[in-house]
Each structure stands twice: as C-alpha cells, then as structure tokens.
Enzyme design. Structure first.
Site, PDB file in Angstrom:
ATOM      1  N   GLU A   1      -8.803 -10.558   8.177  1.00  0.00           N
ATOM      2  CA  GLU A   1      -8.371 -11.790   7.488  1.00  0.00           C
ATOM      3  C   GLU A   1      -8.003 -12.876   8.511  1.00  0.00           C
ATOM      4  O   GLU A   1      -8.324 -14.046   8.328  1.00  0.00           O
ATOM      5  CB  GLU A   1      -7.193 -11.492   6.564  1.00  0.00           C
ATOM      6  CG  GLU A   1      -7.565 -10.566   5.411  1.00  0.00           C
ATOM      7  CD  GLU A   1      -6.394 -10.313   4.477  1.00  0.00           C
ATOM      8  OE1 GLU A   1      -6.347 -10.926   3.413  1.00  0.00           O
ATOM      9  OE2 GLU A   1      -5.510  -9.511   4.829  1.00  0.00           O
TER      10      GLU A   1
ATOM     11  N   GLU B   1      -7.786  -1.222   2.619  1.00  0.00           N
ATOM     12  CA  GLU B   1      -6.724  -1.442   1.631  1.00  0.00           C
ATOM     13  C   GLU B   1      -6.816  -0.449   0.481  1.00  0.00           C
ATOM     14  O   GLU B   1      -5.798   0.037  -0.024  1.00  0.00           O
ATOM     15  CB  GLU B   1      -6.778  -2.887   1.103  1.00  0.00           C
ATOM     16  CG  GLU B   1      -6.171  -3.927   2.040  1.00  0.00           C
ATOM     17  CD  GLU B   1      -7.102  -4.382   3.170  1.00  0.00           C
ATOM     18  OE1 GLU B   1      -8.194  -3.794   3.327  1.00  0.00           O
ATOM     19  OE2 GLU B   1      -6.728  -5.317   3.889  1.00  0.00           O
TER      20      GLU B   1
HETATM   21  C1  1HE Z   1       0.013   0.723  13.464  1.00  0.00           C
HETATM   22  C2  1HE Z   1      -1.047   0.122  12.787  1.00  0.00           C
HETATM   23  C3  1HE Z   1      -0.744  -0.654  11.639  1.00  0.00           C
HETATM   24  C4  1HE Z   1      -1.857   1.214  14.459  1.00  0.00           C
HETATM   25  N1  1HE Z   1       0.549  -0.761  11.267  1.00  0.00           N
HETATM   26  N2  1HE Z   1       1.274   0.583  13.065  1.00  0.00           N
HETATM   27  N3  1HE Z   1      -4.442  -1.351   8.808  1.00  0.00           N
HETATM   28  C5  1HE Z   1      -4.921  -0.103   8.934  1.00  0.00           C
HETATM   29  O1  1HE Z   1      -4.948   0.668   8.003  1.00  0.00           O
HETATM   30  C6  1HE Z   1      -5.358   0.297  10.313  1.00  0.00           C
HETATM   31  C7  1HE Z   1      -4.548   1.483  10.791  1.00  0.00           C
HETATM   32  N4  1HE Z   1      -4.823   1.780  12.202  1.00  0.00           N
HETATM   33  C8  1HE Z   1      -5.870   2.546  12.598  1.00  0.00           C
HETATM   34  O2  1HE Z   1      -6.741   2.936  11.824  1.00  0.00           O
HETATM   35  C9  1HE Z   1      -5.945   2.867  14.067  1.00  0.00           C
HETATM   36  O3  1HE Z   1      -4.642   2.712  14.608  1.00  0.00           O
HETATM   37  C10 1HE Z   1      -6.938   1.991  14.877  1.00  0.00           C
HETATM   38  C11 1HE Z   1      -8.373   2.361  14.474  1.00  0.00           C
HETATM   39  C12 1HE Z   1      -6.688   0.500  14.644  1.00  0.00           C
HETATM   40  C13 1HE Z   1      -6.728   2.241  16.382  1.00  0.00           C
HETATM   41  O4  1HE Z   1      -6.788   3.651  16.668  1.00  0.00           O
HETATM   42  P1  1HE Z   1      -6.172   4.164  18.039  1.00  0.00           P
HETATM   43  O5  1HE Z   1      -6.492   5.636  18.106  1.00  0.00           O
HETATM   44  O6  1HE Z   1      -6.612   3.305  19.161  1.00  0.00           O
HETATM   45  O7  1HE Z   1      -4.573   3.947  17.932  1.00  0.00           O
HETATM   46  P2  1HE Z   1      -3.485   4.825  17.128  1.00  0.00           P
HETATM   47  O8  1HE Z   1      -3.078   6.008  17.947  1.00  0.00           O
HETATM   48  O9  1HE Z   1      -3.913   5.098  15.739  1.00  0.00           O
HETATM   49  O10 1HE Z   1      -2.265   3.795  17.020  1.00  0.00           O
HETATM   50  C14 1HE Z   1      -1.418   3.480  18.120  1.00  0.00           C
HETATM   51  C15 1HE Z   1      -0.076   3.111  17.552  1.00  0.00           C
HETATM   52  O11 1HE Z   1      -0.216   1.924  16.766  1.00  0.00           O
HETATM   53  C16 1HE Z   1       0.486   4.168  16.626  1.00  0.00           C
HETATM   54  O12 1HE Z   1       1.887   4.109  16.720  1.00  0.00           O
HETATM   55  P3  1HE Z   1       2.711   5.206  17.596  1.00  0.00           P
HETATM   56  O13 1HE Z   1       4.138   4.826  17.417  1.00  0.00           O
HETATM   57  O14 1HE Z   1       2.348   6.552  17.035  1.00  0.00           O
HETATM   58  O15 1HE Z   1       2.208   5.036  19.015  1.00  0.00           O
HETATM   59  C17 1HE Z   1       0.083   3.665  15.255  1.00  0.00           C
HETATM   60  O16 1HE Z   1       0.914   4.140  14.209  1.00  0.00           O
HETATM   61  C18 1HE Z   1       0.263   2.167  15.441  1.00  0.00           C
HETATM   62  N5  1HE Z   1      -0.525   1.402  14.489  1.00  0.00           N
HETATM   63  N6  1HE Z   1      -2.202   0.439  13.420  1.00  0.00           N
HETATM   64  C19 1HE Z   1       1.512  -0.148  11.980  1.00  0.00           C
HETATM   65  N7  1HE Z   1      -1.669  -1.296  10.956  1.00  0.00           N
HETATM   66  C20 1HE Z   1      -1.766  -9.211   4.472  1.00  0.00           C
HETATM   67  S1  1HE Z   1      -2.297  -7.801   3.794  1.00  0.00           S
HETATM   68  C21 1HE Z   1      -3.292  -7.004   4.957  1.00  0.00           C
HETATM   69  C22 1HE Z   1      -3.529  -5.597   4.541  1.00  0.00           C
HETATM   70  C23 1HE Z   1      -3.982  -4.767   5.706  1.00  0.00           C
HETATM   71  O17 1HE Z   1      -4.048  -5.187   6.811  1.00  0.00           O
HETATM   72  S2  1HE Z   1      -4.393  -3.155   5.305  1.00  0.00           S
HETATM   73  C24 1HE Z   1      -4.996  -2.500   6.788  1.00  0.00           C
HETATM   74  C25 1HE Z   1      -3.899  -1.902   7.621  1.00  0.00           C
END
Ligand code: 1HE
Length: 270
Positions: free
Chosen positions: A123, A143
């Site tokens: 977005e 989402e």
């Molecule tokens: C996060 C987020 C997040 C990572 N919010 N903390 N977005 C998503 O559903 C995407 C979710 N994220 C992923 O699928 C993956 O993290 C990635 C593909 C983006 C990257 O993978 P990777 O292996 O490089 O990283 P990771 O190990 O998954 O994440 C590293 C850290 O970032 C980890 O935290 P940690 O404390 O365990 O180190 C994750 O929890 C954190 N992290 N993404 C919070 N999104 C206005 S409305 C909009 C609606 C949306 O955007 S819905 C889509 C949300």
C-alpha cells in the site's frame, strides 16, 4: 554508493524509523526498522508524516527505499490485538491521511523496492508515483490469512495499478507475485538487477526533478483526479490544466528552446 547524499538536518534528523538524506534537489527517505522488516507501527507512521511535512522547500523529488533485506513487511501486527473496532477505523484513517500526503504531496516520489513488499508495504509502495523493483522483490497481500483487510488505501490504489481481479486473487488465496510477475501486472514500472533499485530510482528522480515544476504539479495533482472523473468532467479539467501549464513562463522558455534547436529531441536528449 550514493556518496553525494548527506543527512538532512532539522526535524528529520531526530527520527527513529527513517533515515533521511539529501543530495541537491533530491531527498532519500529510507525506512529504517530492519530488525522488524520495516513493519509500520503507529510511531513509524507518524514519522512518515513528519518526514513528508518537513521536506525542504527546494526538494524536487523523493526516493523512498527500505533498509535491510526487505522493503516493508506492512502493518506492525504486534499492535493489532490491542485495538477496538472504533480504534481500527481511526487507525486506518490515519494511514489514509499519511498516504494521501505522499501521493498528493508537492513532490514526485520514486519507490525503490526489494525483498518483501507486503500488505501495508505494498500500500505504501502504491502511493509512490513510480516504482523500481529489483529482482528480489515479491508482493503479497496476506490480509485474508491474517483475518484482517487492507487499511492503507490499498483497495483504492491497487486495483488502479494492477487490476481488481489480481488484487482479489492475492487477498483471497494469498498468492505471492515475484518481481517479474509484479512488473507484468503493473505493480512496478522498472525491473532491475538485485541491489540496483536505489541507483535507478535516484537516476529517475533526477530526471523527474528537472521537469518544469508546474508540469510535475499537473501530473501529480490533476492526472489521478481526472482518472477518477467522468469522461466529460475529465476533458474539461484537462483543458483547464493544460492552459494553466502552457501559460507558465517556464513552459514558454522550454518550448522556445526546442524551436530554436537548443533543447534535446525525444529519445536523443543530450
Ligand atoms: C513483524 C512483521 C510485521 C516481520 N509485524 N512484526 N504483514 C505480514 O503478514 C508479513 C509478515 N512477515 C513475514 O511474512 C516475514 O517476516 C517476511 C517475509 C516479511 C520476512 O521474513 P524474514 O524471515 O526475513 O523475517 P522474520 O524472521 O519473519 O521477521 C523478523 C522479525 O520481524 C520478527 O520479529 P522477532 O522479534 O522474532 O525478531 C518478526 O516477528 C518481525 N516482523 N513482519 C510485526 N508485519 C493498514 S493495514 C495493512 C495490513 C497489512 O499490512 S497485513 C500484512 C502484514
């Protein structure tokens, strides 16, 4: 790389989640929360608004990129659970306000994409006026799987970029597009080799910054609004905007330069 950019002083130097640098008329805004894959929390969103409000008056274009392995993982999901329905509406409206400020701001924005461009990250990318993706880029709208809905203007902007049907597919099935698929669908304007997106975005931003300011104003402000109008209203507004642009001294000087053979030809600029 990008040696000629230096930190922008003022309010932007105090930001936690954004690194803001400038080189002449260009400002480079780098999302900087790589440990959380540049996920956008409320505080991060507020900083985006501050940064776009604090652009120097002589800034003519912005490059928007992400630090670390990914452009942006979207909404910070750790904050979702604390919100009531009423808070959710206000939260989405805050994203709308911040993102409208980018799309309908004073300066063209070129986004440099790599890695994950997911949910709210897509977005955000859609608010930019041009998108350069490197081949590591992938796009998703998870989402549906997360039990939520887009809230950052995606339902309005993304069908206009890549079509209603594709967006429905991405949201319903969780389909992920790779960089080449995203380019073919219209999510990016340019596709480059891994690690080259920022360089290309800077190059494009410099070109864009050299346009007549009133032309850029018309492209940013009139073009998307005309696209939303009826055919008849659109043609009328186009006539007004066209007359305003042509009447400007800068337009006259540029047209005169071409007629006097002092300006480059199309496709053969100096
Ligand atoms: C996060 C987020 C997040 C990572 N919010 N903390 N977005 C998503 O559903 C995407 C979710 N994220 C992923 O699928 C993956 O993290 C990635 C593909 C983006 C990257 O993978 P990777 O292996 O490089 O990283 P990771 O190990 O998954 O994440 C590293 C850290 O970032 C980890 O935290 P940690 O404390 O365990 O180190 C994750 O929890 C954190 N992290 N993404 C919070 N999104 C206005 S409305 C909009 C609606 C949306 O955007 S819905 C889509 C949300």
């Amino acid at each position: 790389m990008h040696d000629d950019f230096s930190p922008l002083p003022g309010p932007c130097s105090q930001l936690r989640f954004l690194q803001v640098t400038r080189s002449e008329a260009l400002v480079h805004l780098r999302l900087h929360r790589p440990d959380k894959r540049n996920a956008i929390s409320d505080a991060f969103l507020a900083e985006l608004q501050i940064a776009f409000s604090a652009l120097p008056p002589d800034c003519r274009a912005v490059v928007l990129s992400g630090a670390g392995e990914h452009f942006c993982a979207g909404l910070d999901l750790s904050e979702v659970m604390e919100r009531s329905v009423a808070d959710g509406v206000l939260h989405s409206r805050a994203w709308h306000q911040a993102f409208e400020q980018i799309q309908y701001g004073r300066v063209p924005v070129v986004a440099a994409l790599h890695g994950a461009v997911i949910g709210g990250g897509l977005e955000l990318a859609a608010t930019a006026h041009l998108r350069v993706a490197d081949r590591s880029t992938f796009y998703g709208l998870p989402e549906g799987q997360r039990g939520i809905f887009v809230g950052g203007g995606g339902s309005v902007r993304l069908p206009r970029l890549a079509g209603f049907s594709l967006m429905t597919d991405m949201m319903l099935t969780g389909r992920v597009l790779d960089a080449a698929e995203g380019q073919a669908a219209g999510l990016s304007n340019y596709l480059v080799e891994p690690g080259k997106a920022v360089d290309r975005a800077i190059e494009l931003a410099r070109k864009v910054a050299s346009n007549a300011p009133l032309s850029n104003f018309a492209i940013l402000q009139a073009l998307p609004r005309i696209a939303d109008m009826s055919r008849s209203d659109g043609l009328f507004v186009e006539a007004l905007m066209s007359a305003v642009a042509q009447g400007d001294d800068e337009a006259k000087a540029r047209v005169r330069a071409f007629l006097e053979k002092r300006a480059g030809k199309v496709g053969r600029e100096a």
